[in-house]
Design an enzyme around this catalytic site. Structure first.
Site, mmCIF file in Angstrom:
data_model
loop_
_atom_site.group_PDB
_atom_site.id
_atom_site.type_symbol
_atom_site.label_atom_id
_atom_site.label_comp_id
_atom_site.label_asym_id
_atom_site.label_seq_id
_atom_site.Cartn_x
_atom_site.Cartn_y
_atom_site.Cartn_z
ATOM 1 N N SER A 1 0.312 -1.541 0.287
ATOM 2 C CA SER A 1 -0.093 0.117 0.289
ATOM 3 C C SER A 1 0.915 1.525 0.532
ATOM 4 O O SER A 1 0.243 2.371 -0.295
ATOM 5 C CB SER A 1 -1.193 -0.184 1.832
ATOM 6 O OG SER A 1 0.151 -0.187 2.258
ATOM 7 N N HIS B 1 -5.793 -3.972 -1.396
ATOM 8 C CA HIS B 1 -5.227 -2.803 -2.469
ATOM 9 C C HIS B 1 -5.243 -3.563 -4.085
ATOM 10 O O HIS B 1 -5.156 -2.607 -5.282
ATOM 11 C CB HIS B 1 -4.212 -2.615 -2.455
ATOM 12 C CG HIS B 1 -4.260 -1.190 -0.562
ATOM 13 N ND1 HIS B 1 -4.745 0.152 -0.646
ATOM 14 C CD2 HIS B 1 -4.220 -1.415 0.174
ATOM 15 C CE1 HIS B 1 -4.755 1.086 0.572
ATOM 16 N NE2 HIS B 1 -4.152 0.192 1.192
ATOM 17 N N LYS C 1 -12.842 -0.380 1.234
ATOM 18 C CA LYS C 1 -11.656 0.308 0.374
ATOM 19 C C LYS C 1 -12.483 0.824 -0.614
ATOM 20 O O LYS C 1 -13.423 1.294 -1.090
ATOM 21 C CB LYS C 1 -10.442 -0.153 0.275
ATOM 22 C CG LYS C 1 -8.988 -0.192 1.668
ATOM 23 C CD LYS C 1 -8.577 -0.962 1.093
ATOM 24 C CE LYS C 1 -7.099 -0.047 2.577
ATOM 25 N NZ LYS C 1 -7.436 -0.864 3.904
#
Length: 449
Positions: free
Chosen positions: A234, A262, A293
């Site tokens: 990340s 991610h 996310k």
């Protein structure tokens, strides 16, 4: 003799006898007890004050050091929903947001918001329970099936966050006879999860396959060897070389675990993450990811993998057993997100990729040093100095671009950066405006010519 008379003299008259007062006789011991209790309280309070003073001195000194290093983190207050453009407290005009994990732009998508409202109307706000007591609703099982289908795995288990998923995994499935071989730059939640586990620990140099193989050989006597890696790192936007990792795992009879926080939903041709990007379908045993996310940006995480792993986690994973169920509005919204991503006309993945390429091209051509994979929307602008990164971010905000400087301890000393994150919600004009602002500030700060 006079002395005899002295000793034989009549005693002096005594005072008149006082009447007995039972209340007074009881009050005297009570008064003494109160005095002792007061003295003990004062003594304890004094010790407590000394303890607090000592702790405060330690913390104040640490905070002074953080301020002096230019790494103190202040929280900007957003007064609007999360989106590509947000309102920040103290500013009259909205600013473009280039630092959210909102990769698909779904955090305030009307269909996702409506799905959350519908789920709350039907299933309530919360469960007030852990899953195995009375905290499992039909929508929890539906979401777990949807996630497993999306990742082509057997089953899924939900957690309040992916941090919890990582904290619960290794301790539950591995013991002292086993070994974990972990990338040196893995996320803090993986590191903490490994620390909770009794398995032997090995750490290989970041994405160094030669070092990984040496650690696999060193751990050859372990009952189970599990390679643990982020799919995408990340802070750097680096993509793990999963094909090489899987080759080594199969060569040495090891298993592969990846954290896809991610990558899930937006990376790879159809958003299936690093597994799809690296074309290693069926070769990764266990996958952890997040709902917080790209998948709507709420909260929640999960582990998906083979059935026996999920079954044992339901029995042994402490963050699962001792944490409340994921709230129904989050579950309902997440079901909607996976439905949107599974449709053939999903436009989000291609849009975030195109935006990423445009942004990277413009900053690279301007002379900035960038980190990460060309296709990945984490675009770290490397600056080196912590104070420069903080001041650079402040200058960007003055130009209407919301970014954050990252420095130690989040990244190594001397590797401070502005980590930008591109969203499918950004327009082409948004991308160009942000690039123009970076170039302007970069020249003013002497970062680029």
């Amino acid at each position: 003799p006079n002395s005899a008379r002295l000793f034989c003299a009549s005693p002096a008259p005594s005072s008149p006898a006082q009447p007995h007062d039972p209340l007074a006789s009881r009050a005297r011991p009570a008064a003494r007890m109160l005095a002792r209790a007061t003295a003990q309280h004062v003594q304890r309070a004094s010790k407590h004050a000394r303890g607090l003073s000592s702790l405060q001195g330690i913390l104040d000194s640490a905070l002074d050091d953080i301020h002096a290093a230019g790494t103190f983190k202040s929280e900007r207050v957003i007064t609007s929903p999360q989106d590509s453009s947000v309102r920040v407290e103290g500013r009259d005009e909205p600013v473009l947001n280039f630092c959210a994990n909102n990769y698909l732009g779904l955090a305030d998508h009307p269909e996702v918001v409506q799905a959350a409202k519908d789920a709350m109307d039907k299933f309530g706000f919360g469960l007030s329970s852990v899953r195995f007591i009375c905290g499992t609703q039909s929508i929890h099982k539906q979401l777990e099936r949807d996630i497993a289908r999306f990742h082509e795995m057997d089953d899924t288990i939900l957690y309040p966050s992916c941090f919890d998923a990582n904290a619960g995994l290794f301790e539950a499935i591995l013991g002292p006879e086993d070994a974990i071989i972990s990338d040196a730059l893995n996320h803090a939640s993986i590191i903490d999860g490994v620390r909770l586990c009794k398995a032997r620990r090995f750490r290989y140099t970041h994405m160094d396959m030669q070092d990984l193989e040496s650690k696999l050989i060193e751990a050859k006597d372990a009952r189970v060897r599990l390679i643990a890696t982020d799919g995408v790192f990340s802070m750097d936007g680096d993509v793990a070389p999963l094909r090489d990792i899987c080759d080594l795992a199969e060569k040495h009879d090891a298993l592969v675990f990846i954290d896809e926080c991610h990558a899930t939903g937006f990376f790879g041709e159809t958003g299936r993450g690093t597994i799809e990007h690296c074309d290693v379908h069926g070769r990764v045993a266990i996958l952890n990811s997040t709902l917080g996310k790209a998948l709507g940006g709420g909260t929640g995480g999960y582990t998906t993998g083979m059935q026996s792993v999920i079954d044992i986690l339901r029995q042994k994973a402490r963050p699962y057993l001792f944490s409340n169920s994921v709230a129904p509005p989050v579950v309902g919204a997440s079901i909607k997100v996976f439905d949107m991503l599974s449709k053939g006309d999903n436009p989000y993945v291609a849009k975030v990729r195109d935006n990423t390429h445009l942004f990277r091209d413009r900053l690279s051509e301007a002379g900035f040093k960038l980190s990460g994979e060309y296709d990945h929307p984490i675009v770290p602008v490397m600056l080196g100095d912590a104070r420069l990164a903080s001041e650079f971010a402040d200058a960007m905000l003055e130009r209407g671009i919301y970014v954050i400087g990252f420095s130690f301890p989040v990244v190594p000393v001397g590797q401070a950066r502005i980590r930008t994150q591109i969203s499918a919600a950004h327009t082409t004009d948004d991308i160009n405006r942000a690039a123009d602002a970076f170039i302007s500030v970069g020249k003013a700060k002497g970062v680029i010519a």
